[in-house]
Design a protein around this motif. Structure first.
Motif, short mmCIF file in Angstrom:
data_model
loop_
_atom_site.label_atom_id
_atom_site.label_comp_id
_atom_site.label_asym_id
_atom_site.label_seq_id
_atom_site.Cartn_x
_atom_site.Cartn_y
_atom_site.Cartn_z
N LYS A 2 0.53 -1.16 -0.11
CA LYS A 2 -0.17 -0.51 0.07
C LYS A 2 0.83 1.20 -0.08
CE LYS A 2 -4.30 -1.16 1.90
NZ LYS A 2 -4.32 -2.94 1.39
N ARG A 3 2.12 1.46 0.82
CA ARG A 3 2.30 2.29 0.87
C ARG A 3 4.73 2.23 0.74
NH1 ARG A 3 0.76 5.03 6.39
NH2 ARG A 3 -1.10 5.40 4.78
N ILE A 4 5.04 2.92 -0.27
CA ILE A 4 6.93 2.99 0.07
C ILE A 4 6.93 3.56 0.21
CG2 ILE A 4 7.87 3.44 -2.21
CD1 ILE A 4 6.57 1.04 -4.01
N ALA A 5 8.23 4.25 0.78
CA ALA A 5 9.27 5.50 1.47
C ALA A 5 10.41 5.75 0.11
CB ALA A 5 9.71 5.52 2.76
N LEU A 6 10.88 6.71 0.01
CA LEU A 6 11.48 7.08 -1.31
C LEU A 6 13.02 8.03 -0.62
CD1 LEU A 6 12.64 6.52 -3.76
CD2 LEU A 6 11.01 8.25 -4.81
N ILE A 7 13.93 7.40 -0.86
CA ILE A 7 14.58 8.40 -0.07
C ILE A 7 15.96 8.55 -1.88
CG2 ILE A 7 14.77 8.82 2.35
CD1 ILE A 7 17.42 6.62 2.27
N THR A 8 16.56 9.68 -1.71
CA THR A 8 17.56 9.55 -2.69
C THR A 8 18.80 10.38 -1.38
OG1 THR A 8 17.07 12.57 -2.58
CG2 THR A 8 16.71 10.52 -4.38
N SER A 9 19.95 9.25 -1.78
CA SER A 9 20.39 9.20 -1.19
C SER A 9 22.20 9.59 -0.87
CB SER A 9 20.88 8.19 0.18
OG SER A 9 22.32 8.14 1.44
N HIS A 28 1.16 4.70 -8.63
CA HIS A 28 0.39 5.66 -8.91
C HIS A 28 -0.10 4.91 -9.60
CE1 HIS A 28 -3.06 8.76 -9.99
NE2 HIS A 28 -2.52 8.24 -11.85
N GLU A 29 -0.15 4.30 -11.09
CA GLU A 29 -0.84 2.93 -11.55
C GLU A 29 -1.29 2.10 -11.56
OE1 GLU A 29 -0.03 -0.45 -14.48
OE2 GLU A 29 1.23 0.58 -13.99
N GLN A 30 0.04 1.31 -9.96
CA GLN A 30 -1.10 0.25 -9.27
C GLN A 30 -0.98 0.74 -7.55
OE1 GLN A 30 2.72 -2.65 -8.88
NE2 GLN A 30 3.55 -0.25 -10.62
N ASP A 31 -2.03 1.96 -7.76
CA ASP A 31 -2.28 2.36 -6.70
C ASP A 31 -1.81 2.37 -5.39
OD1 ASP A 31 -4.70 3.75 -6.46
OD2 ASP A 31 -6.06 1.55 -5.98
N ILE A 32 -0.57 2.45 -5.37
CA ILE A 32 0.71 2.82 -4.14
C ILE A 32 0.38 3.96 -3.92
CG2 ILE A 32 2.71 1.73 -3.20
CD1 ILE A 32 2.98 -0.64 -5.17
N LEU A 89 9.85 4.92 10.08
CA LEU A 89 8.84 3.39 9.08
C LEU A 89 8.23 2.90 9.30
CD1 LEU A 89 12.07 2.34 7.00
CD2 LEU A 89 10.50 3.80 5.81
N THR A 90 8.13 2.42 10.50
CA THR A 90 6.95 1.24 11.18
C THR A 90 5.57 2.42 11.58
OG1 THR A 90 9.09 -0.23 12.32
CG2 THR A 90 6.62 0.03 13.26
N ARG A 91 6.01 3.39 11.99
CA ARG A 91 4.95 4.06 12.36
C ARG A 91 3.93 4.72 10.92
NH1 ARG A 91 7.80 7.66 15.34
NH2 ARG A 91 8.16 8.71 13.71
N HIS A 92 4.70 4.84 9.71
CA HIS A 92 3.87 4.85 8.39
C HIS A 92 3.62 4.22 7.48
CE1 HIS A 92 4.55 9.63 8.91
NE2 HIS A 92 5.67 9.50 9.09
N SER A 93 3.43 2.84 8.55
CA SER A 93 3.23 1.62 7.73
C SER A 93 3.68 1.68 6.58
CB SER A 93 2.07 1.38 8.19
OG SER A 93 1.05 1.93 8.98
N ILE A 94 4.61 1.88 6.70
CA ILE A 94 5.88 1.57 5.16
C ILE A 94 6.10 0.50 4.86
CG2 ILE A 94 7.64 2.60 3.89
CD1 ILE A 94 5.43 4.48 4.53
N ASP A 95 5.32 -0.23 3.02
CA ASP A 95 6.01 -1.73 3.19
C ASP A 95 7.52 -1.87 2.22
OD1 ASP A 95 3.10 -2.46 3.90
OD2 ASP A 95 3.02 -1.06 1.93
#
Ligand SMILES: Nc1ncnc2c1ncn2[C@@H]1O[C@H](COP(=O)(O)OP(=O)(O)O)[C@@H](O)[C@H]1O
Ligand SMILES: O=P(O)(O)OC[C@H]1O[C@](O)(COP(=O)(O)O)[C@@H](O)[C@@H]1O
Length: 329
Positions: A2-9, A28-32, A89-95
């Motif tokens: 459901k939810r992805i997090a993204l960083i550039t590092s 967006h295409e996969q409703d994530i 990451l856990t708090r935001h329920s990131i998969d």
């Protein structure tokens, strides 16, 4: 998912924005839902983020740098820092967390693995091209192109003044930029880790002096030395002083520096970033601890440990080509 997090590092690389765009469009295409955290791991530590929408990323493919900003984050080297990232990451329920960066950023992912159960996916982006399991990293092709154009300009002055130029290029401890740029510009000498014994730089210096002096006897053009950063003690100015003191050879120094890291990504980097972004979202569904790369024109998914620990030497063919050219000129 459901939810992805993204960083550039880590060091920014041209094409990072193209990767962000592609990830967001694929989500967006996969409703994530896609949350972009700012300033690399710092944003995950301090909960600094924004939801990334299609509108936001639509116009960014052509821009260098990264709209998510980048940074190096000292706290990641301590367990307490890694725990803080995991708790965000856990708090935001990131998969899944997608990290766009270089080998250091991937080591950050490895440090995170024991503390967080979500999926960790890496996309290789660094101008240095020093990551295994991918032919090229995002940003490398642009950096080579930028440095090549810069040296073409320097060459005009080198020829007009019949001057020796020492041009320092980036790469940290790898010579991918030095060799590619050196060959592309027809540099008279490439000094890099791969062809210089750092324990015997006196010999390297003596050979270089011979080469310059013998060229001087035969023609009156410039002499361009492409020098990899961190190779020579005292950098290009150290080499400049050594040439002057030992052989009375005057030279000019030009450090290309951050010019190589900026600017609009070339088409190759935009395309690579777009492909890897899409594949990263696909991989995030059922893989973890992997880097998405491209090997021999095919998408290749490999363990991040392998990508970071395995060395990626400069192509043997490039080194041979340089040696042959040196003999012919
Ligand atoms: N061994 C490590 N353990 C945990 N985090 C790391 C490690 N190495 C690097 N990192 C994190 O990744 C960030 C980027 O790494 P760095 O080597 O600076 O750039 P790059 O990713 O471009 O190689 C570092 O600032 C740090 O936050
Ligand atoms: O931005 P900084 O901290 O000055 O780092 C410079 C280093 O970053 C780079 O430009 C890119 O390296 P990374 O992608 O590994 O961060 C190197 O070529 C250079 O040695």
């Amino acid at each position: 998912m459901k939810r992805i997090a993204l960083i550039t590092s880590g060091g920014d690389a041209p094409g990072m924005n193209a990767a962000i765009r592609s990830i967001v469009l694929a989500c967006h295409e996969q409703d994530i839902q896609c949350l972009g955290f700012f300033h690399g791991y710092n944003g995950l530590m301090h909960d600094e983020f924004k939801e990334l929408t299609v509108d936001l990323v639509a116009p960014i493919i052509q821009f260098g740098g990264t709209i998510l900003k980048s940074a190096r984050c000292k706290e990641m080297h301590q367990n307490s820092g890694v725990e803080q990232v995991a708790s965000t990451l856990t708090r935001h329920s990131i998969d899944a967390l997608i990290v766009v960066g270089g080998d250091g950023s991937f080591r950050g992912m490895m440090a995170l693995q024991p503390y967080w159960q979500g999926h960790l996916i890496g996309i290789p982006a660094t101008i240095d091209n020093d990551l295994a399991c991918t032919d090229k990293t995002i940003g490398f092709a642009t950096a080579v192109s930028t440095a090549t154009h810069a040296i073409d300009k320097i060459r005009d002055t080198a020829n007009a003044f019949e001057r020796v130029f020492i041009v320092e290029v980036m790469g940290r401890h790898s010579g991918h930029i030095a060799f590619n740029v050196g060959l592309a510009t027809g540099a008279e000498a490439i000094l890099s880790f791969e062809n210089c014994d750092s324990k015997n730089l006196e010999q390297v210096q003596a050979d270089l002096i011979n080469q310059i002096q013998s060229q001087r006897q035969h023609n009156h053009s410039g002499f361009v030395i492409v020098l990899a950063e961190n190779l020579w003690p005292g950098g290009p100015h150290g080499l400049q002083a050594a040439l002057r003191e030992t052989a009375h050879i005057e030279s000019a120094v030009c450090v290309l520096g951050y010019i190589q890291r900026g600017g609009n990504p070339c088409p190759e980097d935009r395309i690579l970033a777009t492909e890897l972004g899409i594949e990263a979202v696909r991989a995030a569904k059922n893989r973890s601890g992997v880097m998405v790369g491209k090997v021999h024109g095919q998408i290749s998914i490999n363990c991040i440990i392998r990508a970071t620990e395995q060395s990626k030497p400069v192509d043997q063919a490039l080194r041979l080509a340089y040696n042959q050219i040196c003999q012919l000129t």
